[in-house]
Design a protein around this motif. Structure first.
Motif, PDB file in Angstrom:
ATOM      1  N   ALA A  66       0.836  -1.214   0.000  1.00 36.12           N
ATOM      2  CA  ALA A  66       0.000   0.000   0.000  1.00 36.12           C
ATOM      3  C   ALA A  66       0.865   1.256   0.000  1.00 36.12           C
ATOM      4  O   ALA A  66       0.589   2.211  -0.743  1.00 36.12           O
ATOM      5  CB  ALA A  66      -0.929  -0.006   1.215  1.00 36.12           C
ATOM      6  N   PHE A  67       1.935   1.243   0.801  1.00 36.56           N
ATOM      7  CA  PHE A  67       2.807   2.422   0.856  1.00 36.56           C
ATOM      8  C   PHE A  67       3.629   2.591  -0.413  1.00 36.56           C
ATOM      9  O   PHE A  67       3.881   3.716  -0.839  1.00 36.56           O
ATOM     10  CB  PHE A  67       3.719   2.345   2.084  1.00 36.56           C
ATOM     11  N   LEU A  68       4.032   1.485  -1.024  1.00 35.40           N
ATOM     12  CA  LEU A  68       4.778   1.590  -2.280  1.00 35.40           C
ATOM     13  C   LEU A  68       3.892   2.153  -3.392  1.00 35.40           C
ATOM     14  O   LEU A  68       4.300   3.037  -4.144  1.00 35.40           O
ATOM     15  CB  LEU A  68       5.324   0.214  -2.677  1.00 35.40           C
ATOM     16  N   ILE A  69       2.652   1.642  -3.485  1.00 34.28           N
ATOM     17  CA  ILE A  69       1.729   2.142  -4.509  1.00 34.28           C
ATOM     18  C   ILE A  69       1.337   3.590  -4.218  1.00 34.28           C
ATOM     19  O   ILE A  69       1.379   4.459  -5.093  1.00 34.28           O
ATOM     20  CB  ILE A  69       0.464   1.264  -4.578  1.00 34.28           C
ATOM     21  N   GLY A  70       0.980   3.855  -2.949  1.00 38.00           N
ATOM     22  CA  GLY A  70       0.588   5.209  -2.567  1.00 38.00           C
ATOM     23  C   GLY A  70       1.717   6.205  -2.743  1.00 38.00           C
ATOM     24  O   GLY A  70       1.494   7.331  -3.200  1.00 38.00           O
ATOM     25  N   GLY A  71       2.940   5.774  -2.402  1.00 36.69           N
ATOM     26  CA  GLY A  71       4.091   6.653  -2.585  1.00 36.69           C
ATOM     27  C   GLY A  71       4.317   6.985  -4.041  1.00 36.69           C
ATOM     28  O   GLY A  71       4.648   8.120  -4.396  1.00 36.69           O
ATOM     29  N   LEU A  72       4.116   5.980  -4.912  1.00 38.38           N
ATOM     30  CA  LEU A  72       4.254   6.209  -6.353  1.00 38.38           C
ATOM     31  C   LEU A  72       3.211   7.217  -6.838  1.00 38.38           C
ATOM     32  O   LEU A  72       3.513   8.102  -7.647  1.00 38.38           O
ATOM     33  CB  LEU A  72       4.100   4.882  -7.099  1.00 38.38           C
ATOM     34  N   ILE A  81      10.308  10.772  -1.490  1.00 36.21           N
ATOM     35  CA  ILE A  81      10.932   9.444  -1.464  1.00 36.21           C
ATOM     36  C   ILE A  81      11.447   9.115  -0.060  1.00 36.21           C
ATOM     37  O   ILE A  81      11.263   7.995   0.441  1.00 36.21           O
ATOM     38  CB  ILE A  81      12.081   9.369  -2.496  1.00 36.21           C
ATOM     39  N   ALA A  82      12.071  10.098   0.599  1.00 38.05           N
ATOM     40  CA  ALA A  82      12.587   9.888   1.960  1.00 38.05           C
ATOM     41  C   ALA A  82      11.455   9.561   2.935  1.00 38.05           C
ATOM     42  O   ALA A  82      11.596   8.686   3.806  1.00 38.05           O
ATOM     43  CB  ALA A  82      13.349  11.127   2.423  1.00 38.05           C
ATOM     44  N   SER A  83      10.323  10.235   2.779  1.00 39.09           N
ATOM     45  CA  SER A  83       9.186  10.002   3.669  1.00 39.09           C
ATOM     46  C   SER A  83       8.554   8.638   3.426  1.00 39.09           C
ATOM     47  O   SER A  83       8.146   7.953   4.376  1.00 39.09           O
ATOM     48  CB  SER A  83       8.141  11.113   3.488  1.00 39.09           C
ATOM     49  N   VAL A  84       8.475   8.218   2.160  1.00 40.42           N
ATOM     50  CA  VAL A  84       7.969   6.873   1.842  1.00 40.42           C
ATOM     51  C   VAL A  84       8.860   5.829   2.531  1.00 40.42           C
ATOM     52  O   VAL A  84       8.357   4.883   3.172  1.00 40.42           O
ATOM     53  CB  VAL A  84       7.960   6.625   0.314  1.00 40.42           C
ATOM     54  N   PHE A  85      10.160   5.994   2.416  1.00 38.47           N
ATOM     55  CA  PHE A  85      11.113   5.055   3.016  1.00 38.47           C
ATOM     56  C   PHE A  85      10.947   5.009   4.533  1.00 38.47           C
ATOM     57  O   PHE A  85      10.967   3.931   5.145  1.00 38.47           O
ATOM     58  CB  PHE A  85      12.536   5.474   2.642  1.00 38.47           C
ATOM     59  N   PHE A  86      10.750   6.156   5.160  1.00 37.97           N
ATOM     60  CA  PHE A  86      10.561   6.222   6.617  1.00 37.97           C
ATOM     61  C   PHE A  86       9.327   5.422   7.024  1.00 37.97           C
ATOM     62  O   PHE A  86       9.375   4.620   7.968  1.00 37.97           O
ATOM     63  CB  PHE A  86      10.417   7.678   7.057  1.00 37.97           C
ATOM     64  N   TYR A  87       8.214   5.624   6.331  1.00 31.26           N
ATOM     65  CA  TYR A  87       6.983   4.912   6.659  1.00 31.26           C
ATOM     66  C   TYR A  87       7.145   3.403   6.498  1.00 31.26           C
ATOM     67  O   TYR A  87       6.630   2.619   7.304  1.00 31.26           O
ATOM     68  CB  TYR A  87       5.824   5.414   5.784  1.00 31.26           C
ATOM     69  N   LEU A  88       7.872   2.969   5.462  1.00 30.10           N
ATOM     70  CA  LEU A  88       8.111   1.539   5.256  1.00 30.10           C
ATOM     71  C   LEU A  88       8.888   0.947   6.430  1.00 30.10           C
ATOM     72  O   LEU A  88       8.586  -0.161   6.906  1.00 30.10           O
ATOM     73  CB  LEU A  88       8.892   1.316   3.955  1.00 30.10           C
ATOM     74  N   LEU A  89       9.877   1.688   6.915  1.00 30.63           N
ATOM     75  CA  LEU A  89      10.678   1.224   8.057  1.00 30.63           C
ATOM     76  C   LEU A  89       9.824   1.131   9.330  1.00 30.63           C
ATOM     77  O   LEU A  89       9.995   0.202  10.133  1.00 30.63           O
ATOM     78  CB  LEU A  89      11.862   2.157   8.282  1.00 30.63           C
ATOM     79  N   ILE A  90       8.919   2.080   9.516  1.00 31.83           N
ATOM     80  CA  ILE A  90       8.049   2.059  10.700  1.00 31.83           C
ATOM     81  C   ILE A  90       7.128   0.843  10.662  1.00 31.83           C
ATOM     82  O   ILE A  90       6.912   0.178  11.689  1.00 31.83           O
ATOM     83  CB  ILE A  90       7.221   3.366  10.796  1.00 31.83           C
TER      84      ILE A  90
END
Length: 447
Positions: A46-52, A241-250
């Motif tokens: 969901a975060f990868l698609i939403g981030g895109l 991109i940095a924020s997407v990565f942060f959310y994935l880590l969380i």
């Protein structure tokens, strides 16, 4: 034309401004819901698609911000492409979203402080929707609004420094959580990888565009950045991109730190995961302090962005000229800052339940702003092909069409019959009042 603002923002100031705006408080309170609703892998997808999705919209902002590095951001872009009336709708819509975040943060602050320093509140005022409002609780949010308003009043540089310090703290706390997950996390907790299949992933996906509201603050202050306009476009995309990565880590940290059963019973999953991973309640408090930092960075960023929208609209004669005042010494739009500060000051008086309506309703303003900027992007590609675009993106027509489709999809989410539709009559009434008030402002200015 000579700018009334000082070019005092470095490119790193701009990066932390946007990242801090996007991270906010949601990563602390919503992470448990993400993993419980969609599962670990479902949330990641969901975060990868939403981030895109957000990157496509961000690309249109990035190109236009480099072409028109003027205070006002999306409002300026729409005005360049279309008639002033549509530009007004754009500016007023995005301001709606910003105001909703500012008022929400004024309520989130006392809520979080209660977790860190719980005490019995006194000075009962009234009950709203079954929730008791106390004077001591209100004062925490109101005093916070005075501090942040003052910070922005006395120049953008103090606000930018504060933003950088607190954003670094948020990222450090998030990385500590991920480090704990890597060393002490239970990877069996990652199962089930999916919950409720496609439906679970979709239910997270509809939240994501609004978790990333904040990258659009960058174009609002483009006139105050001491860097080539091409870099403004680049830094906007990097911040997303940095924020997407942060959310994935969380998501990873919370999924490994709590069992599925613990996820369902936890009120603050990110903090509870931190406690489990490090075996100390002190680490949970540390993570919540990261959430407090998120409240401050998000609040601060939207005061900066909102006051610049008010300035740009007033400068163009669309709302009272009072909002176009620039302090001769501090070079900030102090009247706009004071106006937003007053809204934040009184917001806690409404209690927590009423402000959920404001936040939900304000989200539609932001996506309307996205849609109009995407339209402007395509229009200017056609009508102004020779416009200097320091950060010109490839396959512009394709990107623009995708951004428009995605923006319309986000708008549709709020309509009746959709899972996240606005509530009738409370939330729709707020929408009508907000846009109705703009008619009153416009008529007064015309007189």
């Amino acid at each position: 034309m000579k700018s009334h603002f000082n070019k005092s923002m470095s490119i790193m100031d701009v990066l932390f401004l946007a990242i801090g705006a996007m991270l906010g408080w949601g990563w602390v309170v919503l992470s448990g819901e993400w993993v419980s609703t969609a599962g670990f892998l479902g949330s990641i997808i969901a975060f990868l698609i939403g981030g895109l999705f957000v990157i496509f919209i961000g690309l249109t902002y990035a190109e236009l911000a480099s072409a028109f590095p003027e205070t006002g951001g999306g409002f300026v872009f729409v005005k360049k492409a279309f008639k002033p009336g549509l530009a007004f709708i754009s500016g007023w819509s995005v301001l709606f979203g910003y105001v909703s975040v500012i008022t929400f943060e004024a309520v989130a602050l006392p809520t979080v402080i209660d977790y860190v320093l719980p005490f019995k509140h006194s000075g009962f005022l009234w009950n709203i929707q079954g929730w008791d409002v106390y004077l001591t609780w209100v004062l925490i949010g109101s005093i916070g609004s005075v501090i942040l308003t003052s910070l922005n009043y006395f120049g953008i540089k103090p606000a930018a420094i504060t933003q950088t310090v607190f954003t670094v703290f948020i990222v450090a706390v998030g990385l500590l959580l991920v480090g704990g997950a890597g060393v002490n996390g239970n990877f069996h907790n990652l199962k089930p990888l999916f919950v409720d299949g496609f439906g679970g992933t979709m239910s997270i996906l509809i939240m994501i565009p609004f978790l990333f509201v904040g990258f659009d603050v960058i174009p609002q202050i483009a006139e105050e950045v001491k860097a080539p306009s091409k870099k403004i476009g680049k830094i906007l995309i990097i911040s997303i991109i940095a924020s997407v990565f942060f959310y994935l880590l969380i998501v990873f940290g919370v999924a490994t730190g709590l069992t599925p059963k613990e996820l369902k019973t936890s009120n603050l999953a990110t903090a509870d995961a931190m406690v489990n991973l490090f075996g100390s309640s002190g680490f949970g408090v540390l993570l919540v302090l990261g959430g407090v930092a998120g409240i401050i960075t998000s609040w601060n960023a939207f005061i900066i962005g909102g006051s610049r929208i008010l300035y740009a609209m007033a400068k163009n004669g669309m709302i009272p000229k009072w909002f176009a005042y620039i302090h001769p010494k501090y070079k900030t739009p102090t009247h706009g800052i004071i106006f937003l500060g007053i809204l934040a000051f009184v917001a806690p008086l409404l209690g927590r339940p009423a402000l959920v309506w404001i936040v939900d309703a304000g989200g539609i303003g932001v996506v309307i702003g996205y849609f109009l900027v995407a339209l402007s992007f395509l229009k200017l590609r056609k009508t102004a092909p020779d416009l200097e675009r320091p950060y010109k993106i490839k396959n512009g027509k394709v990107v623009g069409v995708i951004a428009i489709i995605l923006s319309l999809s986000f708008i549709a989410i709020y309509l009746p019959g959709m899972p996240s539709s606005l509530l009738w009559p409370s939330e729709w009434l707020i929408v009508f009042v907000w846009y109705g008030s703009s008619i009153i402002l416009c008529s007064k200015e015309e007189k």
